[in-house]
Design a protein around this motif. Structure first.
Motif, PDB file in Angstrom:
ATOM      1  N   THR A   2       0.998  -1.095   0.376  1.00 27.18           N
ATOM      2  CA  THR A   2       0.074   0.331  -0.060  1.00 27.18           C
ATOM      3  C   THR A   2       0.490   1.301  -0.381  1.00 27.18           C
ATOM      4  O   THR A   2       2.221   1.353   0.804  1.00 27.18           O
ATOM      5  N   LEU A   3       0.458   2.309  -1.559  1.00 27.94           N
ATOM      6  CA  LEU A   3       1.758   3.118  -1.181  1.00 27.94           C
ATOM      7  C   LEU A   3       0.808   4.698  -0.320  1.00 27.94           C
ATOM      8  O   LEU A   3      -0.087   4.722  -1.104  1.00 27.94           O
ATOM      9  N   VAL A   4       1.275   5.113   0.449  1.00 25.02           N
ATOM     10  CA  VAL A   4       0.232   6.349   1.094  1.00 25.02           C
ATOM     11  C   VAL A   4       1.256   7.839   0.798  1.00 25.02           C
ATOM     12  O   VAL A   4       2.296   7.900   0.561  1.00 25.02           O
ATOM     13  N   GLU A   5       0.578   8.564   0.135  1.00 27.84           N
ATOM     14  CA  GLU A   5       0.843   9.988  -0.375  1.00 27.84           C
ATOM     15  C   GLU A   5      -0.304  10.639   0.247  1.00 27.84           C
ATOM     16  O   GLU A   5      -1.267  11.321  -0.149  1.00 27.84           O
ATOM     17  N   ARG A   6       0.397  11.814   0.572  1.00 27.57           N
ATOM     18  CA  ARG A   6      -0.701  12.877   1.138  1.00 27.57           C
ATOM     19  C   ARG A   6      -1.215  13.880   0.522  1.00 27.57           C
ATOM     20  O   ARG A   6      -2.018  14.350   0.733  1.00 27.57           O
ATOM     21  N   THR A   7      -0.825  14.032  -0.974  1.00 28.86           N
ATOM     22  CA  THR A   7      -0.930  14.765  -1.749  1.00 28.86           C
ATOM     23  C   THR A   7      -2.585  13.991  -2.719  1.00 28.86           C
ATOM     24  O   THR A   7      -2.626  12.913  -3.095  1.00 28.86           O
ATOM     25  N   PRO A   8      -3.518  15.353  -3.049  1.00 23.97           N
ATOM     26  CA  PRO A   8      -4.643  14.462  -3.697  1.00 23.97           C
ATOM     27  C   PRO A   8      -4.703  13.813  -4.708  1.00 23.97           C
ATOM     28  O   PRO A   8      -5.152  12.912  -5.154  1.00 23.97           O
ATOM     29  N   ARG A   9      -3.439  14.282  -5.823  1.00 18.91           N
ATOM     30  CA  ARG A   9      -2.947  13.916  -6.853  1.00 18.91           C
ATOM     31  C   ARG A   9      -1.621  13.856  -7.455  1.00 18.91           C
ATOM     32  O   ARG A   9      -0.317  14.067  -6.684  1.00 18.91           O
ATOM     33  N   PHE A  10      -1.579  12.938  -8.012  1.00 21.88           N
ATOM     34  CA  PHE A  10       0.581  13.361  -8.949  1.00 21.88           C
ATOM     35  C   PHE A  10       0.097  14.318  -9.461  1.00 21.88           C
ATOM     36  O   PHE A  10      -0.438  14.672  -9.676  1.00 21.88           O
ATOM     37  N   ALA A  11       0.823  14.959  -9.531  1.00 24.30           N
ATOM     38  CA  ALA A  11       1.231  16.434 -10.120  1.00 24.30           C
ATOM     39  C   ALA A  11       2.441  16.350 -11.159  1.00 24.30           C
ATOM     40  O   ALA A  11       3.861  15.671 -10.093  1.00 24.30           O
ATOM     41  N   GLU A  12       3.045  17.032 -11.914  1.00 24.53           N
ATOM     42  CA  GLU A  12       4.138  17.785 -12.698  1.00 24.53           C
ATOM     43  C   GLU A  12       4.863  18.445 -11.549  1.00 24.53           C
ATOM     44  O   GLU A  12       4.720  19.134 -11.048  1.00 24.53           O
ATOM     45  N   VAL A  13       5.814  17.699 -10.878  1.00 21.98           N
ATOM     46  CA  VAL A  13       6.401  18.299 -10.022  1.00 21.98           C
ATOM     47  C   VAL A  13       8.135  18.744 -10.650  1.00 21.98           C
ATOM     48  O   VAL A  13       8.624  18.108 -11.453  1.00 21.98           O
ATOM     49  N   GLY A  14       9.240  19.551 -10.206  1.00 22.05           N
ATOM     50  CA  GLY A  14      10.896  19.189 -10.656  1.00 22.05           C
ATOM     51  C   GLY A  14      11.228  20.154 -11.986  1.00 22.05           C
ATOM     52  O   GLY A  14      10.192  19.792 -12.967  1.00 22.05           O
ATOM     53  N   ALA A  15      12.613  19.417 -12.493  1.00 18.75           N
ATOM     54  CA  ALA A  15      12.440  19.899 -13.607  1.00 18.75           C
ATOM     55  C   ALA A  15      13.466  18.720 -14.029  1.00 18.75           C
ATOM     56  O   ALA A  15      12.910  17.442 -14.307  1.00 18.75           O
TER      57      ALA A  15
END
Length: 393
Positions: free
Chosen positions: A27-40
């Motif tokens: 089970t992968l637990v992530e605090r953000t509500p969706r995967f978003a494009e970040v970084g470079a």
């Protein structure tokens, strides 16, 4: 076995895939509500791409990437070539996997797509980790208590799990910051830029390379700073980067001048730990060994962590977990710590003031390149899933 991975960054996603490959329910637990494009931009050396092949995602990652022919080191003021090293077909033949340049979001997207959606819990903040003799648990902000045989904390440089396990200890400012920008290829088509260039100067260095199939130029302009926010989204003041790099080669200034949105990112790290695990809980990636990016090994070391974690837990029974995590840390800690130290030394080397010290550095680098096809840190690319040292630049 059942595993919980906290944090869906590159390390957490790679750990999830590696543990699933080892046959476990994750089970992968992530605090953000969706995967978003970040970084470079991000560089992946063969030690990382070899793992991605094992996880079954290398072809999908490579489809987004650029395979540079070489890396070129240049002087800051006039772009004099100091040395270059091969990175293309020769690296793949020597080390059995390619050297890739890509956008961090493209890598993240491929890894996330490989994890079944039913294994992911988004918008779920972990507020505590505890354990007993038979299981480990995470407590969420909503009051749930999720149990598993092993908990992997891949919650990044500001890791809460690190503090829960080992006490208060803050991220350390490296006294360097970076201007980051992505430029369309057409915006710099008239400039004489190598595929992967590192320009070295007093108190600063400038790195650029192509990403997203060559459609974008990723730029990182690093400079010494008294303070800077650790943020992927903080914007620089208009023209700030040109003032900071005044007097540099016109090609560098041309790139910086044409950059549209420029982000200002404070570079932080974490002090090395003597261990990463307690019982059934372990750290992974930046939560364990966040580093300055001057060897381009931060993400690679997290991916290597994931590979070794999967190996030591293959065919493991729940009762075996604490001993298996000891083996994981034993195999990875020295290499990751060496990579941290090597990256810090590389930054110091890149930033030497003009004069005898910089001249000696250039002569040393040129002499090494005359006798070696690959960069000094390529010694660490031969390691299979984390065994062996990572040499400094």
């Amino acid at each position: 076995m059942r595993a919980i991975v906290v944090g869906a960054g590159i390390g957490g996603l790679a750990a999830t895939l590696s543990l699933r490959r080892a046959g476990h329910e994750v089970t992968l637990v992530e605090r953000t509500p969706r995967f978003a494009e970040v970084g470079a931009g991000i560089q992946l050396a063969p030690n990382a791409t070899r793992v991605l092949r094992r996880l079954g995602v290398l072809d999908a990652v490579a489809a987004w990437a650029v395979r540079p022919a070489r890396v070129c080191f240049r002087t800051w003021s006039d772009g004099t070539d100091v040395c270059s090293h091969l990175l293309g077909r020769e690296v793949e033949e020597e080390f059995g996997a390619p050297y890739l340049l890509l956008h961090r979001a493209d890598l993240h997207q491929v890894l996330a797509a490989a994890v079944p959606s039913g294994s992911v819990r988004l918008d779920t903040t972990v507020v505590g980790v505890d354990q007993d003799d038979g299981a480990a648990y995470v407590t969420t902000a909503s009051g749930e208590r999720l149990g598993a045989d092993v908990v992997v904390a891949a919650d990044g440089i500001r890791s809460a799990a690190r503090q829960w396990l080992f006490g208060a200890d803050e991220a350390l400012f490296s006294h360097t910051a970076a201007y980051r920008a992505l430029l369309p290829a057409a915006a710099v088509a008239d400039l004489d830029l190598p595929e992967l260039g590192v320009w070295m100067g007093p108190g600063r260095h400038f790195v650029h390379y192509w990403v997203r199939r060559g459609e974008l130029l990723n730029t990182v302009a690093v400079f010494t700073a008294e303070a800077a926010q650790e943020s992927w989204t903080a914007r620089a003041e208009p023209g700030e980067q040109l003032c900071e790099f005044a007097g540099w080669d016109p090609r560098v200034l041309g790139v910086l001048e044409r950059a549209g949105q420029v982000l200002r990112y404070g570079i932080h790290t974490r002090a090395p730990l003597a261990r990463w695990n307690v019982g059934r809980v372990t750290l992974l990636g930046d939560s364990a060994h966040a580093t300055v990016p001057f060897l381009a090994q931060g993400a690679a070391q997290a991916i290597m962590d994931a590979a070794v974690l999967g190996e030591v837990l293959t065919d493991a029974a729940p009762a075996d977990v604490p001993a298996a995590l000891d083996r994981y840390v034993h195999r990875r800690l020295a290499t990751a710590t060496s990579s941290q130290a090597g990256a810090a030394r590389a930054g110091e080397d890149f930033h030497l003031p003009d004069g005898p010290a910089a001249e000696a550095r250039d002569a040393r680098m040129a002499a090494y390149a005359a006798g070696h096809r690959f960069m000094p840190q390529a010694a660490g690319w031969t390691a299979d899933a984390g065994d062996g040292p990572t040499a400094p630049v």
